[in-house]
Design a protein around this motif. Structure first.
Motif, mmCIF file in Angstrom:
data_model
loop_
_atom_site.group_PDB
_atom_site.id
_atom_site.type_symbol
_atom_site.label_atom_id
_atom_site.label_comp_id
_atom_site.label_asym_id
_atom_site.label_seq_id
_atom_site.Cartn_x
_atom_site.Cartn_y
_atom_site.Cartn_z
ATOM 1 N N ASN A 104 -6.096 -1.309 -35.374
ATOM 2 C CA ASN A 104 -7.482 -1.232 -35.821
ATOM 3 C C ASN A 104 -8.212 -2.533 -35.546
ATOM 4 O O ASN A 104 -9.383 -2.539 -35.149
ATOM 5 N N LEU A 105 -7.514 -3.671 -35.759
ATOM 6 C CA LEU A 105 -8.115 -4.972 -35.483
ATOM 7 C C LEU A 105 -8.434 -5.109 -33.998
ATOM 8 O O LEU A 105 -9.503 -5.587 -33.616
ATOM 9 N N ASP A 106 -7.484 -4.685 -33.155
ATOM 10 C CA ASP A 106 -7.702 -4.754 -31.710
ATOM 11 C C ASP A 106 -8.875 -3.868 -31.302
ATOM 12 O O ASP A 106 -9.691 -4.235 -30.456
ATOM 13 N N LYS A 107 -8.953 -2.676 -31.910
ATOM 14 C CA LYS A 107 -10.041 -1.746 -31.594
ATOM 15 C C LYS A 107 -11.377 -2.316 -32.015
ATOM 16 O O LYS A 107 -12.369 -2.230 -31.279
ATOM 17 N N ASN A 108 -11.423 -2.937 -33.212
ATOM 18 C CA ASN A 108 -12.661 -3.545 -33.688
ATOM 19 C C ASN A 108 -13.081 -4.702 -32.785
ATOM 20 O O ASN A 108 -14.272 -4.875 -32.498
ATOM 21 N N LYS A 109 -12.105 -5.482 -32.349
ATOM 22 C CA LYS A 109 -12.411 -6.612 -31.471
ATOM 23 C C LYS A 109 -12.973 -6.112 -30.143
ATOM 24 O O LYS A 109 -13.944 -6.679 -29.619
ATOM 25 N N ALA A 110 -12.357 -5.058 -29.606
ATOM 26 C CA ALA A 110 -12.835 -4.492 -28.340
ATOM 27 C C ALA A 110 -14.252 -3.955 -28.492
ATOM 28 O O ALA A 110 -15.094 -4.125 -27.603
ATOM 29 N N THR A 111 -14.525 -3.310 -29.639
ATOM 30 C CA THR A 111 -15.866 -2.779 -29.895
ATOM 31 C C THR A 111 -16.895 -3.904 -29.971
ATOM 32 O O THR A 111 -17.985 -3.809 -29.399
ATOM 33 N N GLU A 112 -16.534 -4.982 -30.660
ATOM 34 C CA GLU A 112 -17.428 -6.127 -30.786
ATOM 35 C C GLU A 112 -17.697 -6.758 -29.415
ATOM 36 O O GLU A 112 -18.831 -7.143 -29.115
ATOM 37 N N GLN A 113 -16.657 -6.851 -28.589
ATOM 38 C CA GLN A 113 -16.820 -7.427 -27.253
ATOM 39 C C GLN A 113 -17.737 -6.568 -26.398
ATOM 40 O O GLN A 113 -18.583 -7.088 -25.670
ATOM 41 N N ASN A 114 -17.569 -5.250 -26.489
ATOM 42 C CA ASN A 114 -18.429 -4.347 -25.715
ATOM 43 C C ASN A 114 -19.882 -4.434 -26.175
ATOM 44 O O ASN A 114 -20.810 -4.400 -25.362
ATOM 45 N N GLU A 115 -20.078 -4.547 -27.497
ATOM 46 C CA GLU A 115 -21.435 -4.677 -28.032
ATOM 47 C C GLU A 115 -22.080 -5.977 -27.577
ATOM 48 O O GLU A 115 -23.270 -6.015 -27.264
ATOM 49 N N LEU A 116 -21.276 -7.049 -27.533
ATOM 50 C CA LEU A 116 -21.800 -8.339 -27.090
ATOM 51 C C LEU A 116 -22.162 -8.299 -25.612
ATOM 52 O O LEU A 116 -23.205 -8.807 -25.192
ATOM 53 N N LYS A 117 -21.314 -7.656 -24.812
ATOM 54 C CA LYS A 117 -21.607 -7.517 -23.390
ATOM 55 C C LYS A 117 -22.881 -6.693 -23.178
ATOM 56 O O LYS A 117 -23.664 -6.966 -22.265
#
Length: 377
Positions: free
Chosen positions: A6-19
């Motif tokens: 879940n942490l990895d998924k949240n991090k990936a989501t945050e990275q995509n939002e930032l991009k």
């Protein structure tokens, strides 16, 4: 384990939002928003690397193989000297040494290796070269017969010089003391990681829809259209209602042969991620006889590439190598004078120079896929 996932998924989501924020800032020309988002991305990369490095250091695992798996590489003597000078100086400001060319070369390799669109096109590391010669579309500079003035003119017309030093692409490097304390190996990974992430977004936007004003000319632009204040107009989109063999053969492949003047072995289809999942994915996914699904199935030799810079409802088609992009670097990291509004005083600016364009106006086509038939097998 579920918590880690879940942490990895949240991090990936945050990275995509930032991009996506960075992409939106580039799209709208929001300089402040772009710098803030890019600096936030760099800070996130920095925090991630510091956490990763400290975990390895605390575990006393310094095996070169383990480090290599985490993107930490053996440095040359010049690279070691450069990064140690940065560390001793507590930052890049005042460091007279240029970034070693080998670091820039590795950034280029990482860009190609990790970015599907850049890997597909004619993407060239021009280093310090500011002019690059490319062959024009259908003009054949080879000939039989005596060398006459007419033949000399034909040879001259067969090539074009592209100035790769025209347009600047900037990236911001915030550097914390904790980053410097990790040593040259991890500092190298951080610098390369930020340059790859920042450059990939800027270069992708330019390749897809660059206006030609202070940036390369994108695949979507009409080279023969009216240029207003340095900006090339968009190509008119052709409606593509389905992905059937007849439709793709007639509307995509045939025009790329330039009326039979060349053989087309493979093309790229570049679409927005939203269109990929809503339209292209269901139209190119089939159930096989063994009960499993195969996706990306097309009746033509084509690779599907997703890009957030393609407008929703549009698709670009063409031979990837018909787009030239040359990238060099100033090899200098300086104190940023362009983003005074960023509070962190340890923010540095690095510049890359690039130029690119389709080799001719027929190299890439733009299609309207808003009404595409998703039921097409």
């Amino acid at each position: 384990m579920a918590g880690i996932k879940n942490l990895d998924k949240n991090k990936a989501t945050e990275q995509n939002e930032l991009k996506q924020k960075i992409a939106n800032a580039i799209e709208s020309g929001d300089t402040e928003g772009f710098a803030n988002a890019l600096t936030q991305m760099a800070n996130d990369i920095q925090a991630e690397i510091i956490e990763e490095a400290q975990g390895i250091i605390n575990s006393e695992v310094n095996d070169q193989r383990v480090l290599a798996e985490r993107g930490v590489r053996v440095l040359t003597s010049k690279e070691n000297k450069f990064y140690n000078q940065v560390i001793a100086n507590e930052g890049f400001a005042g460091v007279e040494e240029l970034v070693p060319a080998t670091v820039i070369d590795r950034v280029f390799e990482d860009l190609v290796g990790s970015h599907e669109l850049l890997k597909a096109i004619n993407f060239v590391n021009t280093t310090g070269i500011t002019k690059w010669i490319t062959k024009k579309g259908d003009v054949n500079p080879a000939f039989w017969g005596k060398l006459t003035d007419a033949i000399k003119k034909k040879i001259d017309e067969g090539f074009e010089a592209i100035d790769t030093g025209l347009h600047k692409l900037s990236a911001y490097l915030p550097v914390a003391k904790a980053m410097l304390d990790l040593g040259p190996y991890w500092l190298d990974k951080y610098v390369r990681s930020v340059l790859v992430e920042a450059s990939s977004l800027g270069l992708e936007e330019a390749v897809v829809k660059g206006t030609g004003k202070d940036q390369p000319i994108g695949m979507m632009k009409d080279l023969g259209g009216s240029v207003i204040d340095g900006v090339y107009p968009d190509k008119q989109a052709t409606t593509l209602s389905d992905l059937s063999p007849k439709s793709l053969g007639k509307n995509v492949m045939y025009p790329l042969t330039r009326n039979g003047k060349r053989t087309v072995k493979n093309v790229i289809l570049v679409v927005n991620p939203a269109d990929y999942w809503e339209k292209v994915f269901p139209a190119t996914t089939v159930l096989t006889q063994n009960g499993t699904y195969a996706y990306g199935v097309l009746p033509i030799p084509a690779d599907i590439i997703q890009s957030v810079f393609v407008p929703v409802g549009k698709m670009i088609a063409g031979v990837a190598t018909d787009y030239f992009l040359g990238v060099g670097s100033s090899q200098k990291i300086e104190t940023s004078d362009e983003v005074k509004f960023i509070e962190d005083e340890r923010v540095y600016l690095t510049k890359q120079y690039a130029n690119g364009k389709p080799l001719n106006n027929d190299a890439f086509q733009v299609f309207d896929i808003s009404t595409i038939d998703v039921e097409t097998p």
